[in-house]
Scaffold this motif. Structure first.
Motif, PDB file in Angstrom:
ATOM      1  N   ARG A  75       0.845  -1.184   0.000  1.00 29.63           N
ATOM      2  CA  ARG A  75       0.000   0.000   0.000  1.00 29.63           C
ATOM      3  C   ARG A  75       0.887   1.242   0.000  1.00 29.63           C
ATOM      4  O   ARG A  75       1.940   1.279   0.640  1.00 29.63           O
ATOM      5  N   ILE A  76       0.443   2.260  -0.724  1.00 24.36           N
ATOM      6  CA  ILE A  76       1.225   3.486  -0.874  1.00 24.36           C
ATOM      7  C   ILE A  76       0.872   4.430   0.269  1.00 24.36           C
ATOM      8  O   ILE A  76      -0.280   4.876   0.393  1.00 24.36           O
ATOM      9  N   VAL A  77       1.848   4.737   1.095  1.00 26.02           N
ATOM     10  CA  VAL A  77       1.605   5.614   2.247  1.00 26.02           C
ATOM     11  C   VAL A  77       2.368   6.931   2.141  1.00 26.02           C
ATOM     12  O   VAL A  77       2.142   7.849   2.931  1.00 26.02           O
ATOM     13  N   ASP A  78       3.272   7.020   1.158  1.00 25.61           N
ATOM     14  CA  ASP A  78       4.057   8.244   0.948  1.00 25.61           C
ATOM     15  C   ASP A  78       4.506   8.253  -0.509  1.00 25.61           C
ATOM     16  O   ASP A  78       4.267   7.294  -1.259  1.00 25.61           O
ATOM     17  N   ASP A  79       5.187   9.327  -0.921  1.00 28.60           N
ATOM     18  CA  ASP A  79       5.676   9.392  -2.294  1.00 28.60           C
ATOM     19  C   ASP A  79       6.542   8.166  -2.590  1.00 28.60           C
ATOM     20  O   ASP A  79       7.335   7.722  -1.748  1.00 28.60           O
ATOM     21  N   LEU A  80       6.380   7.642  -3.806  1.00 26.59           N
ATOM     22  CA  LEU A  80       7.038   6.389  -4.156  1.00 26.59           C
ATOM     23  C   LEU A  80       7.451   6.412  -5.620  1.00 26.59           C
ATOM     24  O   LEU A  80       6.666   6.811  -6.487  1.00 26.59           O
ATOM     25  N   GLN A  81       8.664   5.986  -5.889  1.00 29.45           N
ATOM     26  CA  GLN A  81       9.134   5.819  -7.267  1.00 29.45           C
ATOM     27  C   GLN A  81       9.523   4.363  -7.466  1.00 29.45           C
ATOM     28  O   GLN A  81      10.295   3.798  -6.689  1.00 29.45           O
ATOM     29  N   ILE A  82       8.976   3.739  -8.506  1.00 29.05           N
ATOM     30  CA  ILE A  82       9.232   2.318  -8.740  1.00 29.05           C
ATOM     31  C   ILE A  82       9.539   2.074 -10.215  1.00 29.05           C
ATOM     32  O   ILE A  82       9.295   2.918 -11.078  1.00 29.05           O
ATOM     33  N   GLU A  83      10.064   0.895 -10.502  1.00 31.79           N
ATOM     34  CA  GLU A  83      10.149   0.401 -11.870  1.00 31.79           C
ATOM     35  C   GLU A  83       9.571  -1.004 -11.884  1.00 31.79           C
ATOM     36  O   GLU A  83       9.717  -1.761 -10.916  1.00 31.79           O
ATOM     37  N   VAL A  84       8.880  -1.342 -12.942  1.00 31.37           N
ATOM     38  CA  VAL A  84       8.259  -2.665 -13.042  1.00 31.37           C
ATOM     39  C   VAL A  84       9.296  -3.666 -13.534  1.00 31.37           C
ATOM     40  O   VAL A  84      10.313  -3.301 -14.139  1.00 31.37           O
ATOM     41  N   PHE A  85       9.048  -4.934 -13.234  1.00 32.77           N
ATOM     42  CA  PHE A  85       9.930  -6.008 -13.686  1.00 32.77           C
ATOM     43  C   PHE A  85       9.958  -6.025 -15.207  1.00 32.77           C
ATOM     44  O   PHE A  85       8.911  -6.074 -15.866  1.00 32.77           O
ATOM     45  N   ASP A  86      11.134  -5.968 -15.793  1.00 36.55           N
ATOM     46  CA  ASP A  86      11.311  -6.006 -17.238  1.00 36.55           C
ATOM     47  C   ASP A  86      11.946  -7.344 -17.597  1.00 36.55           C
ATOM     48  O   ASP A  86      13.113  -7.591 -17.273  1.00 36.55           O
ATOM     49  N   PRO A  87      11.202  -8.245 -18.249  1.00 33.29           N
ATOM     50  CA  PRO A  87      11.762  -9.572 -18.523  1.00 33.29           C
ATOM     51  C   PRO A  87      13.018  -9.529 -19.389  1.00 33.29           C
ATOM     52  O   PRO A  87      13.898 -10.370 -19.248  1.00 33.29           O
ATOM     53  N   LEU A  88      13.131  -8.542 -20.290  1.00 32.14           N
ATOM     54  CA  LEU A  88      14.326  -8.447 -21.121  1.00 32.14           C
ATOM     55  C   LEU A  88      15.543  -8.039 -20.304  1.00 32.14           C
ATOM     56  O   LEU A  88      16.665  -8.458 -20.576  1.00 32.14           O
TER      57      LEU A  88
END
Length: 312
Positions: A75-88
């Protein structure tokens, strides 16, 4: 309101909202399957900020140190920066060695990874198509003996991965995602104990690997395999199981159809309180197995189960 950043995209989200839901609502393509933290299809990596994780133990320490999280459990409780899993980028390349129909609905897929993969019988992997479709499947192969990774795909119902799998050809490329432990395994300390393996449908896949592991380790106790299928045409490993039973007198194999299941389960009589049971398949079938085992007198801590959760 927290800000969720994915690449160049910025999303304003409701406080405490589910990370997977926020990504999907924002148009970010994230694969998912079980929504229970089991399949590991929805891996994302946190680059800045930290979500509230409901299942911190679902990933090993190394993965968590690298910032990986399961989007469905956060759950997002504060500012968040992510990257999704890239299969390549993040997946391991593999080539399809063969794909054969073992029954009208079960496709056997054998993959050869580019790099050796260490695993044990009973684990499962997330498979990625070249088109970016991901789905977890249990390994049916035996490490150290089979030169490939084997999976049994139930293609009875239409789905993004199973539809793609119908067009797989030898030589095609796939990517391998997260290797998961699961509850099913073979312990050498079980060698003298009776072992019951109860499977529904392609829940037989991991138990087939575990059965061969037990026999390779010269299991001395009686082994009983019960494979439930909707009809006799779906007992897709009937011949290999019969061959194993012919060469191992301690192994008994039963293959009931759905209509025959009540009688087959009624025939499960406990001979030893040391009996261990491994169950795998659809939740409803596993629950049916578990109820019968409880009535038969097997202690709950001697029953191990892995559920094939339907796509959420």
């Amino acid at each position: 309101m927290p800000e969720l950043r994915v690449g160049e995209r910025s999303l304003t989200v409701e406080p405490a909202c589910n990370l997977l839901d926020a990504l999907l609502a924002g148009g970010v393509a994230v694969p998912y399957s079980c929504r229970a933290g089991s399949c590991h299809a929805c891996l994302v990596r946190c680059l800045r900020g930290e979500p509230l994780d409901a299942k911190p133990g679902a990933l090993d320490g190394e993965r968590r140190e690298q910032g990986w999280r399961l989007a469905c459990q956060c759950r997002i409780v504060d500012d968040l920066q992510i990257e999704v899993f890239d299969p390549l980028r993040d997946g391991r390349p593999a080539r399809i060695d063969s794909c054969d129909w073992l029954s009208p609905n079960v496709l056997r897929l054998r993959l050869v990874p580019q790099q050796t993969l260490r695993y044990r019988a009973g684990q499962h992997l997330v498979l990625w198509t070249e088109g970016g479709v991901a789905r977890p499947y249990s390994l049916a192969s035996l490490p150290g003996e089979d030169p490939w990774l084997e999976f049994h795909l139930d293609c009875r119902q239409s789905g993004a991965f199973s539809d793609a799998a119908r067009n797989f050809r030898p030589g095609d490329s796939l990517r391998l995602g997260e290797l998961r432990g699961g509850a099913l395994h073979y312990d050498p300390d079980w060698q003298a104990r009776p072992l019951w393996l109860l499977a529904a449908g392609t829940g037989l896949a991991p138990l087939f690997g575990i059965l061969r592991e037990a026999l390779r380790q010269d299991h001395q106790g009686d082994i009983r395999v019960v494979h439930l299928a909707q009809d006799p045409t779906e007992h897709y490993l009937a011949e290999p199981l019969a061959a194993l039973a012919d060469s191992h007198p301690q192994l008994q194999v039963e293959q009931p159809s759905a209509a025959q299941l009540p009688a087959a389960l009624a025939g499960l009589r406990l001979v030893s309180r040391k009996t261990l049971a491994l169950l795998c398949g659809h939740p409803h079938s596993v629950e049916t197995f578990a109820r019968r085992l409880y009535l038969a007198g097997i202690p709950r801590n001697q029953v191990f189960a892995d559920l094939f959760l339907p796509h959420a």
